[in-house]
Scaffold this motif. Sequence first.
Motif, PDB file in Angstrom:
ATOM      1  N   ILE A  36       0.841  -1.204   0.000  1.00 30.41           N
ATOM      2  CA  ILE A  36       0.000   0.000   0.000  1.00 30.41           C
ATOM      3  C   ILE A  36       0.878   1.256   0.000  1.00 30.41           C
ATOM      4  O   ILE A  36       0.639   2.205  -0.765  1.00 30.41           O
ATOM      5  CB  ILE A  36      -0.957  -0.011   1.219  1.00 30.41           C
ATOM      6  CG1 ILE A  36      -2.032  -1.086   1.018  1.00 30.41           C
ATOM      7  CG2 ILE A  36      -1.589   1.360   1.430  1.00 30.41           C
ATOM      8  CD1 ILE A  36      -2.875  -1.354   2.251  1.00 30.41           C
ATOM      9  N   GLU A  37       1.915   1.268   0.827  1.00 29.03           N
ATOM     10  CA  GLU A  37       2.793   2.444   0.885  1.00 29.03           C
ATOM     11  C   GLU A  37       3.592   2.595  -0.404  1.00 29.03           C
ATOM     12  O   GLU A  37       3.826   3.705  -0.875  1.00 29.03           O
ATOM     13  CB  GLU A  37       3.742   2.356   2.088  1.00 29.03           C
ATOM     14  CG  GLU A  37       3.046   2.309   3.443  1.00 29.03           C
ATOM     15  CD  GLU A  37       2.290   3.603   3.781  1.00 29.03           C
ATOM     16  OE1 GLU A  37       2.508   4.632   3.103  1.00 29.03           O
ATOM     17  OE2 GLU A  37       1.471   3.586   4.711  1.00 29.03           O
ATOM     18  N   PHE A  38       4.004   1.463  -0.977  1.00 33.01           N
ATOM     19  CA  PHE A  38       4.767   1.517  -2.227  1.00 33.01           C
ATOM     20  C   PHE A  38       3.918   2.162  -3.329  1.00 33.01           C
ATOM     21  O   PHE A  38       4.372   3.043  -4.052  1.00 33.01           O
ATOM     22  CB  PHE A  38       5.196   0.096  -2.623  1.00 33.01           C
ATOM     23  CG  PHE A  38       6.168   0.062  -3.767  1.00 33.01           C
ATOM     24  CD1 PHE A  38       7.467   0.518  -3.599  1.00 33.01           C
ATOM     25  CD2 PHE A  38       5.793  -0.438  -5.005  1.00 33.01           C
ATOM     26  CE1 PHE A  38       8.373   0.495  -4.656  1.00 33.01           C
ATOM     27  CE2 PHE A  38       6.690  -0.465  -6.062  1.00 33.01           C
ATOM     28  CZ  PHE A  38       7.985  -0.005  -5.894  1.00 33.01           C
ATOM     29  N   ASP A  60       6.788  11.500   2.368  1.00 32.44           N
ATOM     30  CA  ASP A  60       6.259  10.747   3.521  1.00 32.44           C
ATOM     31  C   ASP A  60       6.033   9.278   3.148  1.00 32.44           C
ATOM     32  O   ASP A  60       6.368   8.371   3.914  1.00 32.44           O
ATOM     33  CB  ASP A  60       4.902  11.311   3.976  1.00 32.44           C
ATOM     34  CG  ASP A  60       5.032  12.609   4.757  1.00 32.44           C
ATOM     35  OD1 ASP A  60       6.150  12.967   5.165  1.00 32.44           O
ATOM     36  OD2 ASP A  60       3.981  13.263   4.958  1.00 32.44           O
ATOM     37  N   GLU A  61       5.422   9.046   1.985  1.00 25.60           N
ATOM     38  CA  GLU A  61       5.117   7.668   1.585  1.00 25.60           C
ATOM     39  C   GLU A  61       6.410   6.872   1.383  1.00 25.60           C
ATOM     40  O   GLU A  61       6.479   5.691   1.743  1.00 25.60           O
ATOM     41  CB  GLU A  61       4.276   7.623   0.303  1.00 25.60           C
ATOM     42  CG  GLU A  61       3.000   8.469   0.296  1.00 25.60           C
ATOM     43  CD  GLU A  61       1.975   8.119   1.364  1.00 25.60           C
ATOM     44  OE1 GLU A  61       2.290   7.384   2.308  1.00 25.60           O
ATOM     45  OE2 GLU A  61       0.826   8.619   1.250  1.00 25.60           O
ATOM     46  N   ALA A  62       7.429   7.545   0.827  1.00 28.03           N
ATOM     47  CA  ALA A  62       8.723   6.874   0.654  1.00 28.03           C
ATOM     48  C   ALA A  62       9.290   6.497   2.021  1.00 28.03           C
ATOM     49  O   ALA A  62       9.842   5.394   2.200  1.00 28.03           O
ATOM     50  CB  ALA A  62       9.694   7.777  -0.102  1.00 28.03           C
ATOM     51  N   MET A  63       9.120   7.389   3.001  1.00 31.67           N
ATOM     52  CA  MET A  63       9.577   7.095   4.363  1.00 31.67           C
ATOM     53  C   MET A  63       8.767   5.945   4.966  1.00 31.67           C
ATOM     54  O   MET A  63       9.331   5.021   5.557  1.00 31.67           O
ATOM     55  CB  MET A  63       9.451   8.359   5.221  1.00 31.67           C
ATOM     56  CG  MET A  63       9.813   8.174   6.675  1.00 31.67           C
ATOM     57  SD  MET A  63      11.500   7.575   6.911  1.00 31.67           S
ATOM     58  CE  MET A  63      12.416   9.104   6.713  1.00 31.67           C
ATOM     59  N   HIS A  64       7.449   5.990   4.801  1.00 33.16           N
ATOM     60  CA  HIS A  64       6.612   4.891   5.328  1.00 33.16           C
ATOM     61  C   HIS A  64       7.057   3.554   4.733  1.00 33.16           C
ATOM     62  O   HIS A  64       7.194   2.566   5.440  1.00 33.16           O
ATOM     63  CB  HIS A  64       5.125   5.112   4.983  1.00 33.16           C
ATOM     64  CG  HIS A  64       4.537   6.331   5.623  1.00 33.16           C
ATOM     65  ND1 HIS A  64       3.317   6.845   5.259  1.00 33.16           N
ATOM     66  CD2 HIS A  64       4.995   7.137   6.617  1.00 33.16           C
ATOM     67  CE1 HIS A  64       3.053   7.916   5.993  1.00 33.16           C
ATOM     68  NE2 HIS A  64       4.054   8.110   6.816  1.00 33.16           N
ATOM     69  N   PHE A  65       7.237   3.551   3.416  1.00 33.70           N
ATOM     70  CA  PHE A  65       7.643   2.296   2.788  1.00 33.70           C
ATOM     71  C   PHE A  65       8.976   1.821   3.353  1.00 33.70           C
ATOM     72  O   PHE A  65       9.138   0.644   3.690  1.00 33.70           O
ATOM     73  CB  PHE A  65       7.735   2.432   1.255  1.00 33.70           C
ATOM     74  CG  PHE A  65       8.265   1.177   0.629  1.00 33.70           C
ATOM     75  CD1 PHE A  65       7.425   0.076   0.446  1.00 33.70           C
ATOM     76  CD2 PHE A  65       9.603   1.060   0.283  1.00 33.70           C
ATOM     77  CE1 PHE A  65       7.917  -1.112  -0.074  1.00 33.70           C
ATOM     78  CE2 PHE A  65      10.103  -0.123  -0.233  1.00 33.70           C
ATOM     79  CZ  PHE A  65       9.258  -1.215  -0.419  1.00 33.70           C
ATOM     80  N   ASP A 113       0.435  10.884   9.817  1.00 35.26           N
ATOM     81  CA  ASP A 113       0.789  11.448   8.505  1.00 35.26           C
ATOM     82  C   ASP A 113      -0.397  11.362   7.552  1.00 35.26           C
ATOM     83  O   ASP A 113      -0.660  12.282   6.784  1.00 35.26           O
ATOM     84  CB  ASP A 113       1.981  10.687   7.894  1.00 35.26           C
ATOM     85  CG  ASP A 113       3.295  11.016   8.597  1.00 35.26           C
ATOM     86  OD1 ASP A 113       3.339  12.011   9.347  1.00 35.26           O
ATOM     87  OD2 ASP A 113       4.279  10.272   8.385  1.00 35.26           O
ATOM     88  N   GLU A 114      -1.112  10.243   7.620  1.00 33.56           N
ATOM     89  CA  GLU A 114      -2.228  10.033   6.702  1.00 33.56           C
ATOM     90  C   GLU A 114      -3.338  11.067   6.932  1.00 33.56           C
ATOM     91  O   GLU A 114      -3.970  11.532   5.987  1.00 33.56           O
ATOM     92  CB  GLU A 114      -2.759   8.602   6.854  1.00 33.56           C
ATOM     93  CG  GLU A 114      -3.611   8.128   5.710  1.00 33.56           C
ATOM     94  CD  GLU A 114      -2.973   8.356   4.341  1.00 33.56           C
ATOM     95  OE1 GLU A 114      -1.743   8.225   4.220  1.00 33.56           O
ATOM     96  OE2 GLU A 114      -3.712   8.698   3.416  1.00 33.56           O
ATOM     97  N   ILE A 115      -3.548  11.420   8.198  1.00 33.77           N
ATOM     98  CA  ILE A 115      -4.544  12.465   8.491  1.00 33.77           C
ATOM     99  C   ILE A 115      -4.132  13.766   7.792  1.00 33.77           C
ATOM    100  O   ILE A 115      -4.950  14.446   7.180  1.00 33.77           O
ATOM    101  CB  ILE A 115      -4.696  12.661  10.021  1.00 33.77           C
ATOM    102  CG1 ILE A 115      -5.378  11.422  10.632  1.00 33.77           C
ATOM    103  CG2 ILE A 115      -5.511  13.920  10.333  1.00 33.77           C
ATOM    104  CD1 ILE A 115      -5.478  11.445  12.148  1.00 33.77           C
TER     105      ILE A 115
HETATM  106 FE   LIG Z   1       1.659   6.249   3.804  1.00 31.79          FE
END
Ligand SMILES: [Fe+2]
Length: 259
Positions: free
Chosen positions: A84-86, A117-122, A197-199
């Motif tokens: 999902i994050e990717f 942020d998404e790159a960090m989450h992944f 972060d998603e919020i």
């Molecule tokens: Fe994310």
Amino acid sequence: MPSLSDAIRAALLTGDPRSKVMATRKLVRDWRMGRLAGHGDTPMPDKPAWPDYLELLPPGRMPKRRRGGSEQTRIALWHSLAHIEFVAIDLALDMVGRFGADMAPEFTDDFLAVAADEAMHFALIERKLRALLTHYGALPAHGGLWEAAQLTSEDVAARLALVLEARGLDVTPATRDRVEAQGDRQGARLLQRILDDEIRHVRMGVKHFTKWCEIHQESPADHWKTLVARHFHGTLRPPFNDSARLAAGLSRDFYTPVA
Ligand SMILES: [Fe+2]
Ligand SMILES: [Fe+2]
């Protein structure tokens, strides 16, 4: 000097996960430092590249997520979150590359911040998978996650509506609590960070969607419902996490009558 859309296209077409993360971080940094030559008009690919070793399954064939605390179940959970994050990295990049040039400058800054942020989450989840002695690509992944992006590639309001769907806000708290109850406090903290972060991401989506509606003289909640009905028929189901949705700026009139 390459343009922002050149750099985004290159990152989208990078299939190797770590290389995609690095390319994303680099282009966000380069944009902020003024090292890219404006937006440019390089077209975005219809589909981003994903690892060639990643087996994709049609939505109906994904194994059901189980709730137990076995090692296998935990790995399956983190693996699906990694995917999902990717895909979220690609979604944020594509948002900027496809629509950024026609929107206010803030739009590009906001969604590049989301991409970072998404790159960090992944990267954090990938590290988690390594700690569980596995990696992204070790299990099959949901093959349908790019479909909604493709359906909305012509219409920025519809693409923003996708951000407002905000499913992650509804399901992440329960997942976090389950992970915590299984004794994985570090995992629970990671999920809390992702939720926070998603919020913010949804709040950005709401802000730009509302702005678009003002310019086009549409009522945000009504237009959103029209778009949901047109593009993502029947995907929005309760229970909703009202407090997280409200924190993101999604009042109940956005989603109640759809449900
Ligand atoms: Fe994310
Ligand atoms: Fe996000």
